[in-house]
Write a protein that holds these residues in place. Structure first.
Motif, mmCIF file in Angstrom:
data_model
loop_
_atom_site.group_PDB
_atom_site.id
_atom_site.type_symbol
_atom_site.label_atom_id
_atom_site.label_comp_id
_atom_site.label_asym_id
_atom_site.label_seq_id
_atom_site.Cartn_x
_atom_site.Cartn_y
_atom_site.Cartn_z
ATOM 1 N N LEU A 151 12.208 36.394 31.485
ATOM 2 C CA LEU A 151 13.626 36.384 31.090
ATOM 3 C C LEU A 151 13.950 37.394 29.986
ATOM 4 O O LEU A 151 15.100 37.529 29.582
ATOM 5 N N ILE A 152 12.927 38.081 29.475
ATOM 6 C CA ILE A 152 13.159 39.019 28.359
ATOM 7 C C ILE A 152 13.646 40.369 28.894
ATOM 8 O O ILE A 152 13.103 40.885 29.865
ATOM 9 N N GLY A 153 14.666 40.930 28.231
ATOM 10 C CA GLY A 153 15.217 42.217 28.674
ATOM 11 C C GLY A 153 14.533 43.405 28.034
ATOM 12 O O GLY A 153 14.253 44.423 28.680
ATOM 13 N N VAL A 154 14.290 43.313 26.729
ATOM 14 C CA VAL A 154 13.608 44.353 25.957
ATOM 15 C C VAL A 154 12.805 43.608 24.894
ATOM 16 O O VAL A 154 13.286 42.610 24.351
ATOM 17 N N GLU A 232 6.359 46.536 33.206
ATOM 18 C CA GLU A 232 7.564 47.370 33.254
ATOM 19 C C GLU A 232 8.521 47.107 32.095
ATOM 20 O O GLU A 232 9.529 47.806 31.943
ATOM 21 N N LEU A 233 8.234 46.110 31.262
ATOM 22 C CA LEU A 233 9.135 45.765 30.160
ATOM 23 C C LEU A 233 9.091 46.845 29.070
ATOM 24 O O LEU A 233 8.027 47.336 28.715
ATOM 25 N N MET A 234 10.267 47.212 28.550
ATOM 26 C CA MET A 234 10.311 48.167 27.432
ATOM 27 C C MET A 234 9.859 47.468 26.164
ATOM 28 O O MET A 234 10.449 46.468 25.763
ATOM 29 N N VAL A 235 8.823 48.029 25.527
ATOM 30 C CA VAL A 235 8.292 47.418 24.300
ATOM 31 C C VAL A 235 8.220 48.471 23.190
ATOM 32 O O VAL A 235 7.758 49.593 23.418
#
Ligand code: BGC
Length: 420
Positions: A151-154, A232-235
């Motif tokens: 559920l996290i966007g960034v 693929e999540l921006m971290v």
């Protein structure tokens, strides 16, 4: 102001909070502990804060209703891992409900895994100078991402790992280990925890060489743990970058502080997906250290010059040095004159637009902060919020700047959907 034509369609328009500043009753973290010690440098304890822990649903609905597309908030590690190695599914579910509520209202959640506060057990174990801390942080990031990651966007790992060095330049904290016993707050903390004062190393106030290495290692281990579950999540991490300037005779000092606070942190951000930039104004150095605000300058509630032009400088600096996408993860003004805040946002946003016009990859603008809240050592005095809160009744009232900034966000999105 801005014609908005340079803001891309996926640009994130948001507001931010941090758990300890809004949730209330975070009794199990190091900051709560420091707030209540004899010799504390905190003006007042955080107490109920603005009870966001229980009121998040109406708060998120309000943020969305103003026109924003993004909400940046933080997870409270001390709730999720109240004792070392014990993870609370009930608390993880609390943050899951917050994330679900963001999605329900169409907000992209930008989640900070660590915003200054750490579990008290971490402080007792040597905090942000202890060699085991990166591994502990990575384990927490892993568990939190396992439970919440879909559920996290960034994702932001650490908030302002460099702040301790900026505060040190301003004369707050940053004492070397061997001097901590002489500082009343650190010696009281050591006594209460039954540890040596040299080992008291809370995140916000520890600006040693050891802390630089530990924070960087924690960021990288946390980032890898998050990405192992959501590749693929921006971290990235988020940096406290002031526009560091000098007057006659202050050149060398300014260069040294800029290097220590801004540049070296940007250099080591190069392998990340983005870097968060958090800028409030400029810090000017003269021959005797930090120069006072120029005569006649309009100042904020903390007595600092109001200088929104700083943001454009720090975004350009981040782009030049880190060479990765930039996201403005905080920017705002402490004032009780909301007209000043609105004007501040206009100038800051014009700076962001000028960066975009030059082809700099800026991914979002997230204002600090959604609600008037607990401003750390300054207590509830300074008001950075675009929404006022009456802490006796917990009634929220948006200020004109909230309608204005939310309106800009809505307009930018509508304009872009009309275009394409
Ligand atoms: C922090 C916030 C803080 C804000 C205003 C940043 O240093 O991330 O937690 O409230 O600045 O001072």
């Amino acid at each position: 102001m801005t014609e908005l034509q340079h803001f891309p369609s996926n640009f994130l328009w948001g507001v931010a909070t941090a758990a300890h500043q809004v949730e209330g009753n975070n009794t199990n973290n190091d900051t709560w502990f420091l707030e209540h010690l004899p010799g504390t440098i905190f003006a007042e304890p955080s107490g109920d804060a603005i009870d966001h822990y229980h009121r998040y649903r109406e708060d998120i609905a309000l943020i969305a209703s103003l026109g924003f597309s993004t909400y940046r908030f933080s997870l409270e590690w001390a709730r999720i891992e109240p004792e070392e190695g014990h993870f609370s599914v009930a608390e993880l579910n609390h943050y899951r409900r917050m994330l679900e509520t963001c999605h329900e209202y169409g907000l992209t959640p930008v989640v900070t895994f660590h915003h200054f506060t750490s579990p008290l057990w971490l402080l007792a174990a040597g905090g942000w100078e202890d060699p085991a801390t990166p591994e502990r942080f990575a384990r927490y990031c892993d568990r939190a991402t396992e439970h919440l990651g879909d559920l996290i966007g960034v994702a932001c790992t650490l908030n302002e790992p460099n702040l301790a060095w900026l505060l040190k330049a301003l004369g707050i904290g940053g004492e070397p280990a061997e001097h901590r016993g002489k500082v009343p707050l650190w010696s009281a903390a050591a006594e209460a925890l039954g540890i040596d004062a040299a080992k008291v190393a809370p995140f916000q106030f520890t600006g040693s060489d050891a802390a630089f290495d530990i924070k960087l290692a924690a960021h990288r281990a946390g980032r890898d743990a998050i990405k192992a579950r959501r590749p693929e999540l921006m971290v990235g991490w988020t940096l406290a970058n002031s526009d560091i300037q000098s007057t006659e005779g202050g050149h060398e000092l300014a260069d040294q502080v800029r290097r220590e606070v801004n540049e070296r942190f940007l250099e080591v951000s190069r392998g990340d997906d983005f870097v968060g930039i958090q800028t409030y104004g400029r810090t000017v150095f003269g021959p005797d250290g930090v120069a006072p605000a120029p005569a006649g300058a309009v100042t904020n509630q903390l007595g600092e010059e109001i200088y929104p032009q700083a943001l454009e400088v720090t975004v350009r600096e981040a782009h030049r040095i880190a060479g990765i996408p930039v996201m403005v993860t905080e920017n705002g003004l402490s004032t009780n004159d909301d007209t000043q805040r609105l004007e501040y946002f206009k100038t800051a946003l014009a700076g962001v637009e000028s960066c975009l016009a030059d082809g700099i990859d800026v991914r979002g603008y997230i204002a600090w902060t959604a609600f008037d809240n607990y401003e750390w050592i300054f207590g509830y005095g300074p008001t950075f919020g675009i929404i006022a809160v009456d802490r006796a009744t917990q009634i929220r009232t948006p200020k004109p700047s909230a309608y204005w900034l939310g309106g800009v966000a809505r307009q930018a999105r509508e304009r872009l959907s009309a275009v394409g």
